[in-house]
Design a protein around this motif. Sequence first.
Motif, PDB file in Angstrom:
ATOM      1  N   ALA A 178       0.822  -1.197   0.000  1.00  0.00           N
ATOM      2  CA  ALA A 178       0.000   0.000   0.000  1.00  0.00           C
ATOM      3  C   ALA A 178       0.866   1.261   0.000  1.00  0.00           C
ATOM      4  O   ALA A 178       0.497   2.283   0.567  1.00  0.00           O
ATOM      5  CB  ALA A 178      -0.936  -0.015   1.205  1.00  0.00           C
ATOM      6  N   GLY A 179       2.018   1.149  -0.650  1.00  0.00           N
ATOM      7  CA  GLY A 179       2.916   2.306  -0.670  1.00  0.00           C
ATOM      8  C   GLY A 179       2.747   3.178  -1.906  1.00  0.00           C
ATOM      9  O   GLY A 179       3.365   4.233  -2.016  1.00  0.00           O
TER      10      GLY A 179
ATOM     11  N   GLN B 158       1.027   5.615  -4.909  1.00  0.00           N
ATOM     12  CA  GLN B 158       0.423   6.943  -4.761  1.00  0.00           C
ATOM     13  C   GLN B 158      -0.955   7.041  -5.395  1.00  0.00           C
ATOM     14  O   GLN B 158      -1.638   8.042  -5.248  1.00  0.00           O
ATOM     15  CB  GLN B 158       1.359   8.001  -5.341  1.00  0.00           C
ATOM     16  CG  GLN B 158       2.606   8.165  -4.486  1.00  0.00           C
ATOM     17  CD  GLN B 158       3.539   9.204  -5.038  1.00  0.00           C
ATOM     18  OE1 GLN B 158       4.199   8.990  -6.045  1.00  0.00           O
ATOM     19  NE2 GLN B 158       3.572  10.352  -4.391  1.00  0.00           N
TER      20      GLN B 158
ATOM     21  N   PRO C  46       7.848   6.911  -3.824  1.00  0.00           N
ATOM     22  CA  PRO C  46       8.050   5.495  -3.516  1.00  0.00           C
ATOM     23  C   PRO C  46       8.728   4.776  -4.685  1.00  0.00           C
ATOM     24  O   PRO C  46       8.438   5.056  -5.847  1.00  0.00           O
ATOM     25  CB  PRO C  46       6.634   4.966  -3.310  1.00  0.00           C
ATOM     26  CG  PRO C  46       5.787   6.164  -3.070  1.00  0.00           C
ATOM     27  CD  PRO C  46       6.447   7.323  -3.712  1.00  0.00           C
ATOM     28  N   ASN C  47       9.662   3.859  -4.368  1.00  0.00           N
ATOM     29  CA  ASN C  47      10.505   3.269  -5.424  1.00  0.00           C
ATOM     30  C   ASN C  47       9.901   2.027  -6.091  1.00  0.00           C
ATOM     31  O   ASN C  47      10.631   1.128  -6.502  1.00  0.00           O
ATOM     32  CB  ASN C  47      11.893   2.936  -4.862  1.00  0.00           C
ATOM     33  CG  ASN C  47      11.862   1.764  -3.891  1.00  0.00           C
ATOM     34  OD1 ASN C  47      10.821   1.437  -3.336  1.00  0.00           O
ATOM     35  ND2 ASN C  47      13.000   1.138  -3.672  1.00  0.00           N
TER      36      ASN C  47
ATOM     37  N   ASN D 219       6.903  -1.297  -6.191  1.00  0.00           N
ATOM     38  CA  ASN D 219       6.513  -2.324  -5.207  1.00  0.00           C
ATOM     39  C   ASN D 219       7.515  -3.480  -5.122  1.00  0.00           C
ATOM     40  O   ASN D 219       7.306  -4.417  -4.371  1.00  0.00           O
ATOM     41  CB  ASN D 219       5.094  -2.837  -5.486  1.00  0.00           C
ATOM     42  CG  ASN D 219       4.950  -3.378  -6.906  1.00  0.00           C
ATOM     43  OD1 ASN D 219       5.920  -3.840  -7.498  1.00  0.00           O
ATOM     44  ND2 ASN D 219       3.747  -3.317  -7.450  1.00  0.00           N
TER      45      ASN D 219
ATOM     46  N   VAL E 159      -3.141  -3.329  -3.075  1.00  0.00           N
ATOM     47  CA  VAL E 159      -4.219  -2.669  -2.320  1.00  0.00           C
ATOM     48  C   VAL E 159      -5.486  -2.532  -3.161  1.00  0.00           C
ATOM     49  O   VAL E 159      -6.595  -2.452  -2.623  1.00  0.00           O
ATOM     50  CB  VAL E 159      -3.748  -1.282  -1.797  1.00  0.00           C
ATOM     51  CG1 VAL E 159      -3.611  -0.264  -2.911  1.00  0.00           C
ATOM     52  CG2 VAL E 159      -4.667  -0.759  -0.723  1.00  0.00           C
TER      53      VAL E 159
ATOM     54  N   LYS F 202      -8.019   1.132 -10.509  1.00  0.00           N
ATOM     55  CA  LYS F 202      -6.909   1.977 -10.941  1.00  0.00           C
ATOM     56  C   LYS F 202      -7.414   3.379 -11.281  1.00  0.00           C
ATOM     57  O   LYS F 202      -6.737   4.368 -11.049  1.00  0.00           O
ATOM     58  CB  LYS F 202      -6.248   1.389 -12.202  1.00  0.00           C
ATOM     59  CG  LYS F 202      -5.705  -0.024 -12.026  1.00  0.00           C
ATOM     60  CD  LYS F 202      -4.405  -0.044 -11.244  1.00  0.00           C
ATOM     61  CE  LYS F 202      -3.853  -1.458 -11.169  1.00  0.00           C
ATOM     62  NZ  LYS F 202      -2.823  -1.603 -10.134  1.00  0.00           N
TER      63      LYS F 202
HETATM   64  P1  UTP Z   1       0.258   0.511  -9.207  1.00  0.00           P
HETATM   65  O1  UTP Z   1       1.255   0.054 -10.170  1.00  0.00           O
HETATM   66  O2  UTP Z   1      -1.162   0.446  -9.641  1.00  0.00           O
HETATM   67  O3  UTP Z   1       0.630   1.968  -8.734  1.00  0.00           O
HETATM   68  O4  UTP Z   1       0.461  -0.308  -7.893  1.00  0.00           O
HETATM   69  P2  UTP Z   1      -0.127   3.024  -7.818  1.00  0.00           P
HETATM   70  O5  UTP Z   1       0.931   3.900  -7.281  1.00  0.00           O
HETATM   71  O6  UTP Z   1      -1.021   2.376  -6.784  1.00  0.00           O
HETATM   72  O7  UTP Z   1      -1.095   3.788  -8.818  1.00  0.00           O
HETATM   73  P3  UTP Z   1      -0.763   4.841  -9.992  1.00  0.00           P
HETATM   74  O8  UTP Z   1       0.034   4.094 -11.003  1.00  0.00           O
HETATM   75  O9  UTP Z   1      -0.029   5.976  -9.337  1.00  0.00           O
HETATM   76  O10 UTP Z   1      -2.138   5.232 -10.460  1.00  0.00           O
HETATM   77  C1  UTP Z   1       0.166  -1.668  -7.722  1.00  0.00           C
HETATM   78  C2  UTP Z   1       0.317  -1.997  -6.257  1.00  0.00           C
HETATM   79  O11 UTP Z   1       1.653  -1.765  -5.822  1.00  0.00           O
HETATM   80  C3  UTP Z   1       1.646  -0.856  -4.729  1.00  0.00           C
HETATM   81  C4  UTP Z   1       0.357  -0.077  -4.853  1.00  0.00           C
HETATM   82  O12 UTP Z   1       0.007   0.493  -3.606  1.00  0.00           O
HETATM   83  C5  UTP Z   1      -0.561  -1.163  -5.339  1.00  0.00           C
HETATM   84  O13 UTP Z   1      -0.974  -1.992  -4.277  1.00  0.00           O
HETATM   85  N1  UTP Z   1       2.828   0.019  -4.811  1.00  0.00           N
HETATM   86  C6  UTP Z   1       3.115   0.677  -5.965  1.00  0.00           C
HETATM   87  C7  UTP Z   1       3.618   0.165  -3.701  1.00  0.00           C
HETATM   88  O14 UTP Z   1       3.345  -0.425  -2.635  1.00  0.00           O
HETATM   89  N2  UTP Z   1       4.710   0.978  -3.804  1.00  0.00           N
HETATM   90  C8  UTP Z   1       5.023   1.650  -4.938  1.00  0.00           C
HETATM   91  O15 UTP Z   1       6.043   2.373  -4.956  1.00  0.00           O
HETATM   92  C9  UTP Z   1       4.207   1.489  -6.057  1.00  0.00           C
END
Ligand code: UTP
Length: 408
Positions: free
Chosen positions: A97-98, A100, A202-203, A205, A234, A386
């Motif tokens: 859940a990191g 944005q 955030p770098n 997932n 998330v 999304k």
């Molecule tokens: P997404 O690739 O959909 O990115 O993340 P995001 O940041 O949620 O959404 P956009 O692209 O800005 O619209 C897929 C999953 O990876 C987590 C997200 O929280 C989501 O559960 N994630 C993504 C992280 O935990 N850290 C990150 O740096 C990026």
Amino acid sequence: MTENELLKILKEHDQEHVVDMYKKLDEKGKKKLAAQIARVDWSMISMAGHEEMKQKRGKLEPLSALEVSEIEKNKARYEEIGIDAIKAGKVGAVLLAGGQGTRLGSDGPKGKYNIGVTKDLFIFECLINNLLDVTKKAGCYVPLYVMTSDKNHEETVSFFEEKNYFGYERNFVKFFKQEMAPSVDFNGKLYMESEDSLSLSPNGNGGWFYSMAVTGVLDDVKAKGVEWLNIFAVDNVLQRIVDPVFVGATLDSGCVSGAKVVRKADPNEKVGVLCLEDGRPSIVEYYEMTDEIINSREPNGDLSYNFGVILNYLFRVDKLEKIMNEKMPVHIVEKKIPYMAADGTYVNPEEPNGYKFELLVLDMIHLLDDCLSFEVVRDYEFAPIKNKTGVDSVDSARALLQKNGVEL
Ligand code: UTP
């Protein structure tokens, strides 16, 4: 690092604008900015705008999945194996859940988004409800680790507190922060967020396990004797978390990882496909495949590369520890990056204005020896949020939740 060394590094990497900013700062500001600069991975920054530096794909081959029909036949047995492992405390869950959530466009953690219609139903709540289905069946709680970032940590933790952990046992929930990475303009110049800070985000997932280790949360995993971690996004409000059938099938397969996959809606669907690359499991994006590969078919008529991942994986912890320090590919993504200009004004761009650097969890699969491809039915398990409307949106997720009997 001394001040001279710091300034030398910045100049060597053509970041004179940061030198100018730095020189104007007081001691406290200098210390803060210097600490950020010391952590910059310059080899990563130098990749911006250089397509040719991107890792080339190896030889791709199809990887067959454990399909729904086969899973149904063995469901009771898989479920028993899974429940036994959960009861023995061997399985934990990691909520990513990191992110944005920029496409959804809501400020703050995506999990706070209210998808209810006649009542409140927050995304976090929906996920916890799904997990509670399993913990009720197993008769015990599952350790849940929630990854946040500097951008949303406090808000996430206080939301869980405010909502009493949505009925989950708070002692089984631990939060940890992921790493941050700088962003640059199209010429590779570091963006500033304020006078004394780089623009950090955030770098990706893919660093989740590394972050669990450096924040000390991994000690808890080990102290509890957790051997498997189910990581999940998330935004998929329909997914089964720590699904005993998935856990059981993966354990039974002898594989060191498992991935939930859905059958592609059509050959050109824009999903990452689980296959083999140079004999090892790998997830390859649609744009990395040739038309020939995309359209190739098996003797029974099915697409050879037929299964897309849904960001729900199971990993063996001891194997993760082995690969933790291996270099993962860096994904360079064009994004809209708010920044502070040289004259001190704050710019919120309408169009992408630079690059962010991300590690992706899907690349971990290729570092492992094998992966069970486990098919789930899209309409029962895949409702990612999304966007606000249209494909993979609040609207489409609501429709799918209702179809699955979730009261909104
Ligand atoms: P997404 O690739 O959909 O990115 O993340 P995001 O940041 O949620 O959404 P956009 O692209 O800005 O619209 C897929 C999953 O990876 C987590 C997200 O929280 C989501 O559960 N994630 C993504 C992280 O935990 N850290 C990150 O740096 C990026």
